[in-house]
Design a protein around this motif. Sequence first.
Motif, PDB file in Angstrom:
ATOM      1  N   ILE A  61       0.844  -1.205   0.000  1.00  0.00           N
ATOM      2  CA  ILE A  61       0.000   0.000   0.000  1.00  0.00           C
ATOM      3  C   ILE A  61       0.875   1.248   0.000  1.00  0.00           C
ATOM      4  O   ILE A  61       0.609   2.225  -0.715  1.00  0.00           O
ATOM      5  CB  ILE A  61      -0.951  -0.007   1.218  1.00  0.00           C
ATOM      6  N   ALA A  62       1.946   1.219   0.805  1.00  0.00           N
ATOM      7  CA  ALA A  62       2.855   2.369   0.865  1.00  0.00           C
ATOM      8  C   ALA A  62       3.544   2.618  -0.466  1.00  0.00           C
ATOM      9  O   ALA A  62       3.747   3.768  -0.873  1.00  0.00           O
ATOM     10  CB  ALA A  62       3.887   2.147   1.977  1.00  0.00           C
ATOM     11  N   LEU A  63       3.936   1.549  -1.171  1.00  0.00           N
ATOM     12  CA  LEU A  63       4.556   1.715  -2.490  1.00  0.00           C
ATOM     13  C   LEU A  63       3.607   2.409  -3.458  1.00  0.00           C
ATOM     14  O   LEU A  63       4.024   3.254  -4.263  1.00  0.00           O
ATOM     15  CB  LEU A  63       4.975   0.356  -3.051  1.00  0.00           C
ATOM     16  N   ILE A  64       2.331   2.053  -3.392  1.00  0.00           N
ATOM     17  CA  ILE A  64       1.336   2.680  -4.271  1.00  0.00           C
ATOM     18  C   ILE A  64       1.153   4.148  -3.909  1.00  0.00           C
ATOM     19  O   ILE A  64       1.113   5.026  -4.788  1.00  0.00           O
ATOM     20  CB  ILE A  64      -0.002   1.924  -4.175  1.00  0.00           C
ATOM     21  N   LEU A  65       1.075   4.447  -2.597  1.00  0.00           N
ATOM     22  CA  LEU A  65       0.851   5.824  -2.152  1.00  0.00           C
ATOM     23  C   LEU A  65       2.032   6.726  -2.481  1.00  0.00           C
ATOM     24  O   LEU A  65       1.848   7.905  -2.812  1.00  0.00           O
ATOM     25  CB  LEU A  65       0.569   5.853  -0.649  1.00  0.00           C
ATOM     26  N   THR A  66       3.242   6.216  -2.375  1.00  0.00           N
ATOM     27  CA  THR A  66       4.434   7.030  -2.641  1.00  0.00           C
ATOM     28  C   THR A  66       4.831   7.041  -4.116  1.00  0.00           C
ATOM     29  O   THR A  66       5.739   7.781  -4.506  1.00  0.00           O
ATOM     30  CB  THR A  66       5.620   6.518  -1.807  1.00  0.00           C
ATOM     31  N   GLY A  67       4.204   6.212  -4.939  1.00  0.00           N
ATOM     32  CA  GLY A  67       4.549   6.145  -6.355  1.00  0.00           C
ATOM     33  C   GLY A  67       5.883   5.470  -6.613  1.00  0.00           C
ATOM     34  O   GLY A  67       6.471   5.632  -7.685  1.00  0.00           O
ATOM     35  N   ASP A  68       6.348   4.664  -5.663  1.00  0.00           N
ATOM     36  CA  ASP A  68       7.627   3.963  -5.798  1.00  0.00           C
ATOM     37  C   ASP A  68       7.418   2.726  -6.671  1.00  0.00           C
ATOM     38  O   ASP A  68       6.551   1.887  -6.396  1.00  0.00           O
ATOM     39  CB  ASP A  68       8.145   3.571  -4.415  1.00  0.00           C
ATOM     40  N   THR A  69       8.215   2.595  -7.732  1.00  0.00           N
ATOM     41  CA  THR A  69       8.056   1.470  -8.654  1.00  0.00           C
ATOM     42  C   THR A  69       8.858   0.240  -8.242  1.00  0.00           C
ATOM     43  O   THR A  69       8.747  -0.817  -8.876  1.00  0.00           O
ATOM     44  CB  THR A  69       8.496   1.894 -10.067  1.00  0.00           C
ATOM     45  N   ARG A  70       9.646   0.357  -7.207  1.00  0.00           N
ATOM     46  CA  ARG A  70      10.420  -0.795  -6.737  1.00  0.00           C
ATOM     47  C   ARG A  70       9.513  -1.821  -6.079  1.00  0.00           C
ATOM     48  O   ARG A  70       8.434  -1.497  -5.590  1.00  0.00           O
ATOM     49  CB  ARG A  70      11.498  -0.340  -5.751  1.00  0.00           C
TER      50      ARG A  70
END
Length: 360
Positions: free
Chosen positions: A102-111
């Motif tokens: 969820i955090a990756l989606i919210l921050t826009g991190d593609t890793r």
Amino acid sequence: MTKIILNFLWRELRVSAPLIFIASIFLSFLFKEKVWMMAVHALCVGLCIQTLIEMGRHGATYFLRKYTKLVLQQDFAWPGWPFMFVWIPISCLGGYLIGGNIALILTGDTRKLQIHGYGLIIILGVCLIAALMSTIYLYSRNYIASMEARNAAIQHSATESHLRLLQSQLEPHMLFNTLANLRVLIEVDTRAAQSMLDHLNDFLRASLNGSRAQNHSLEEEFRRIQGYLALMQIRMRDRLQIQLKLPPELAHIPIPAMILQPLVENAIKHGLEPTEHGGTISIQAERVHQHLHIQVADNGCGTRFDHPQPNKQMGYGLQHVRERLQHMYGANAALDINTPANGGYSVTLQFPITQGTTKS
């Protein structure tokens, strides 16, 4: 449902906020990432972990209560530390996987989320420590609240028992005096004795109903007191005059059952009976803002100058009433005693007006 979810998230966030802040700084320093990104990760992972812990805690408690014979505390959900020590690590792993994505989606991190290596071990270790600390804190807070509620319930039960004992001890002496006078009347005035017996029967029936109720309407209390005074009037004849004042708009207000009995008994026994010519007892109710005032007054002998305090029996009845008011209304109730300059004795009860129905 939305309100329940928001309340849950706010409660968990208040508890977890310091741990999330510390974890975000630690992880930012360790992995050389931006603090705000680590804060988002820590927030999402922390809330997911706490959600899983709470779901497991409540679910396991429900299952144990319904399908096993284990005795669990009824006032909060807690399945026991053995289960929680197993469930907390599982919740940490699940919370990391769900909250991290969820955090990756919210921050826009593609890793991709790190799921192996020493980094994963460090992250799960931090999550486990934070989850244990927050769980221990919540458990301690709930346990203390549970003990306080239990102690309050025990105190309430003890006070109720004490008040019922006081109430039961106030009745016998009036009954014995009435029976003694009834025996005399049977010999000298049969008609008056029959009338007294009828009033005694009505009074005892009302007393039985009153003893089973925690409160009843002010009208019922006045009706019961009127029956008692009718008995006393047969005994004292013209020496006892009665004045009752109950405004119709106050008739259905609930009050503590049998609260006036000790005051009326005191007025008769200690105020009017000792005087040669008797006197008048006055009982009146009035509304003052949001409080009910009930005054029981007599113009009898009052409190003598050489004995300014109520005697033992009289003080016993007043103490009984004071304890009941304290128990039911706390600091919002009062019992005021006055000795007018022209003689007599006056007791005024003050307590909040409630619009609830009477209950037994």
